[in-house]
Write an enzyme that holds these catalytic residues in place. Structure first.
Site, PDB file in Angstrom:
ATOM      1  N   LYS A  70       0.544  -1.202  -0.171  1.00 41.25           N
ATOM      2  CA  LYS A  70       0.256  -0.051  -0.055  1.00 41.25           C
ATOM      3  C   LYS A  70       0.918   1.317  -0.076  1.00 41.25           C
ATOM      4  O   LYS A  70       0.655   2.113  -0.818  1.00 41.25           O
ATOM      5  CB  LYS A  70      -0.938   0.081   1.120  1.00 41.25           C
ATOM      6  N   ARG A 219      20.724   7.230  37.398  1.00 46.58           N
ATOM      7  CA  ARG A 219      21.525   8.144  37.865  1.00 46.58           C
ATOM      8  C   ARG A 219      23.124   8.059  37.595  1.00 46.58           C
ATOM      9  O   ARG A 219      23.861   8.886  37.363  1.00 46.58           O
ATOM     10  CB  ARG A 219      21.381   8.271  39.341  1.00 46.58           C
ATOM     11  N   LYS A 281      23.666 -10.389  48.087  1.00 40.38           N
ATOM     12  CA  LYS A 281      24.489  -9.150  48.229  1.00 40.38           C
ATOM     13  C   LYS A 281      25.494  -9.293  47.121  1.00 40.38           C
ATOM     14  O   LYS A 281      26.295 -10.068  47.052  1.00 40.38           O
ATOM     15  CB  LYS A 281      25.008  -8.917  49.655  1.00 40.38           C
ATOM     16  N   HIS A 282      25.576  -7.950  46.375  1.00 36.69           N
ATOM     17  CA  HIS A 282      26.569  -8.030  45.228  1.00 36.69           C
ATOM     18  C   HIS A 282      26.521  -9.184  44.470  1.00 36.69           C
ATOM     19  O   HIS A 282      27.584  -9.874  44.035  1.00 36.69           O
ATOM     20  CB  HIS A 282      28.054  -7.924  45.877  1.00 36.69           C
ATOM     21  N   ASN A 424      34.341 -19.728  41.898  1.00 35.39           N
ATOM     22  CA  ASN A 424      34.239 -20.970  42.303  1.00 35.39           C
ATOM     23  C   ASN A 424      33.444 -21.049  43.499  1.00 35.39           C
ATOM     24  O   ASN A 424      33.426 -20.110  44.249  1.00 35.39           O
ATOM     25  CB  ASN A 424      35.586 -21.664  42.580  1.00 35.39           C
ATOM     26  N   PHE A 479      33.646 -29.666  39.649  1.00 38.58           N
ATOM     27  CA  PHE A 479      34.517 -30.962  40.162  1.00 38.58           C
ATOM     28  C   PHE A 479      35.553 -30.533  40.965  1.00 38.58           C
ATOM     29  O   PHE A 479      36.029 -29.562  40.836  1.00 38.58           O
ATOM     30  CB  PHE A 479      35.011 -31.871  39.506  1.00 38.58           C
ATOM     31  N   ASP A 484      41.926 -31.407  48.292  1.00 38.16           N
ATOM     32  CA  ASP A 484      42.043 -30.596  49.397  1.00 38.16           C
ATOM     33  C   ASP A 484      40.682 -29.609  49.785  1.00 38.16           C
ATOM     34  O   ASP A 484      40.439 -29.497  50.790  1.00 38.16           O
ATOM     35  CB  ASP A 484      43.048 -29.541  49.192  1.00 38.16           C
ATOM     36  N   HIS A 530      30.162 -17.310  36.105  1.00 36.96           N
ATOM     37  CA  HIS A 530      31.311 -16.370  36.119  1.00 36.96           C
ATOM     38  C   HIS A 530      30.759 -14.853  36.267  1.00 36.96           C
ATOM     39  O   HIS A 530      29.760 -14.458  35.939  1.00 36.96           O
ATOM     40  CB  HIS A 530      32.360 -16.453  35.135  1.00 36.96           C
TER      41      HIS A 530
END
Length: 530
Positions: A70, A219, A281-282, A424, A479, A484, A530
């Site tokens: 059109k 802001r 938090k964060h 981690n 894993f 340790d 991450h």
């Protein structure tokens, strides 16, 4: 009249969203501006008593092919693209009987809304606008002479300009409108291309377009020296982008990021099964718990790390009730987000005027697909959202001792939380609540030690004689590369472990677990964040 000001003599209007259309068109007509329109837009204006030419009278061709064709005609595009100060353009307009179009008002077929409501493939295709974007781009290119409006929000600005400049628009306004016009068509095309990629199952198309609509300027960003803005994409996923803010000051950049993290985490807990609360938090959970009520869950979540919870974000998987609201507002909290809130709870939160209260109307589906994006220098990474859920995983007991029913319940709980902790990630849990969280460390053993230290500190705060990690279970998002980290958990008092498995040293880690008397379960799924 200054050269950057352009008088409007004729306007073409063709809109899907007719909000404010009649009032705007009437104001144009009152200034003597000739109106041209198409289809349903023209009918709306004519029904309102306005004199409006049909675009078919301008082009000399009727609408055809179910309205697909059109405005795709030189009489339209010539009127939009002709440079008024170019003698050759003026001669071509005169030779072919093309009149100028000084103002274009177009908003596009509702493709995004059609997809959002789950329409059939063919319906989505029919809601792809062709003539609209073509006209918008033509008018925006020629913004030295033409003003283009792509949403009703800009009607007032155009009318203000016309009033201030005796029926003319300024270059400043036209440039601003042109920028918005190109951004709108870019976002529109992005929605279409991403939808088509999804229909094809194409995860890595040759070009990936992104688009969003401004929700609000902010802001500043993460830090005061960074500018920021919040944009919404077409995805209708319950959360901070779709929530209603019932009260409180404007959300900051960090608030939005943290609130999203909290609500995505709490959505892992089915509200039909249990009440659940997440404190963030964060961008990391500092306390997560299930409970018989929201109050019960909140108190258990808070006990995990009451120091970090100060100034945090609280997310709930059920309707915020008065009992929970009273407890939450006892300490400084930035944001509360929940599917709903009772009137009494809203009133309680309102006493803290800066505390933001958001309601979403529902929870996001943790199993739903979607894009997760991250920018890098010179590009961005795109991946599927992590939609793996512990309930769908085949768990494998790899130690001599199998977990007890109570341990297994806590292991599943802890792994749900680990999915939302930065890598981690190590999560200690007991009785349907986190008791220690180690996040974002460069080595897994450090995360394990930090989580154990957090559990000990929480016990001291609560005045308890021994660490909260005593008798807990531990989840690892990936894993254990060495034994340790696992041994650090055992030393802290953990009795069972859940982890993905898959390390070259799995046998060594399993042996260490057996020697420590731990039960260990492999999930086969990693949850790096991450």
């Amino acid at each position: 009249m200054p050269s950057e000001v352009r008088r409007v003599t004729r306007a073409l209007l063709s809109v899907s969203d007719k909000t404010g259309l009649v009032e705007f068109a009437a104001a144009l007509a009152a200034r003597g501006i000739a109106l041209v329109s198409t289809g349903g837009t023209r009918k709306t204006l004519v029904d309102a008593g306005l004199a409006v030419a049909d675009v078919s009278d301008v082009t000399g061709f009727p609408e055809m092919m179910d309205g697909r064709v059109k405005t795709l005609h030189p009489a339209v595009h010539g009127g939009l693209l002709a440079v008024r100060a170019n003698p050759e353009h003026q001669a071509a307009m005169l030779a072919h009987g093309i009149g100028p179009i000084d103002l274009l008002v177009v908003n596009l077929y509702p493709f995004e809304a059609t997809v959002a409501k789950g329409a059939a493939y063919d319906d989505c295709i029919e809601n792809i606008d062709i003539g609209g974007p073509a006209m918008i781009r033509a008018a925006a290119k020629n913004h030295d002479d033409v003003a283009v409006v792509v949403e009703p929000d800009d009607y007032a600005a155009v009318l203000t300009d016309l009033e201030a400049h005796d029926g003319a628009t300024t270059l400043t306004l036209r440039r601003r409108l042109a920028q918005k016009a190109y951004a709108r068509t870019a976002a529109y095309d992005a929605a279409i291309s991403n939808w088509l990629a999804g229909q094809l199952g194409e995860t890595a198309p040759a070009f990936r377009a992104l688009g969003g609509a401004l929700a609000e300027p902010m802001r500043y960003g993460e830090n005061p020296h960074q500018w920021a803005a919040f944009y919404r994409t077409p995805e209708q996923r319950p959360g901070v982008s779709t929530a209603r803010q019932l009260q409180g000051k404007q959300l900051s950049y960090n608030n939005i990021n943290d609130t999203d993290a909290a609500f995505e985490c709490v959505a892992e807990f089915d509200p039909a099964r249990t009440a659940a609360v997440v404190i963030v938090k964060h961008a990391n959970p500092c306390g997560v718990a299930e409970g018989s009520s929201l109050l019960d869950a909140y108190e258990k979540a808070l006990a995990c790390d009451p120091v970090s919870a100060f100034g945090g974000i609280v997310a709930l998987n059920r309707r915020l009730d008065a009992e929970a609201a009273r407890k939450i507002v006892e300490i400084f909290t930035e944001v509360i987000i929940a599917p709903e809130a009772s009137e009494e709870a809203v009133a309680i939160v309102a006493a803290k005027k800066n505390l933001r209260l958001l309601v979403t109307g529902g929870l996001p589906d943790p199993r739903a697909g979607g894009l997760a994006l991250r920018t890098v220098a010179g590009g961005f990474l795109a991946q599927a959202r992590d939609s793996a859920v512990i309930d769908d995983m085949s768990l494998k007991v790899v130690t001599k001792r199998a977990p007890t029913a109570a341990e297994l319940a806590d292991l599943k709980f802890a792994f749900r939380v680990a999915k939302h902790v930065k890598s981690n990630a190590i999560v200690y849990a007991k009785g349907g609540a986190t008791v220690g969280i180690g996040a974002g460390q460069m080595s897994r053993v450090d995360s394990s030690r930090i989580a154990a230290w957090k559990a000990a500190e929480a016990a001291k705060t609560a005045g308890l004689p021994e660490t909260l990690a005593k008798g807990s279970v531990v989840a690892s998002d990936a894993f254990f590369p060495f034994a340790d980290g696992l041994l650090a958990a055992a030393e802290a008092g953990a009795t069972a472990v859940i982890q993905p498995g898959g390390s070259m040293r799995d046998d060594e880690v399993i042996k260490a677990a057996d020697e420590a008397g731990l039960a260990m379960v492999f999930t086969g799924h990693r949850h790096f964040r991450h």
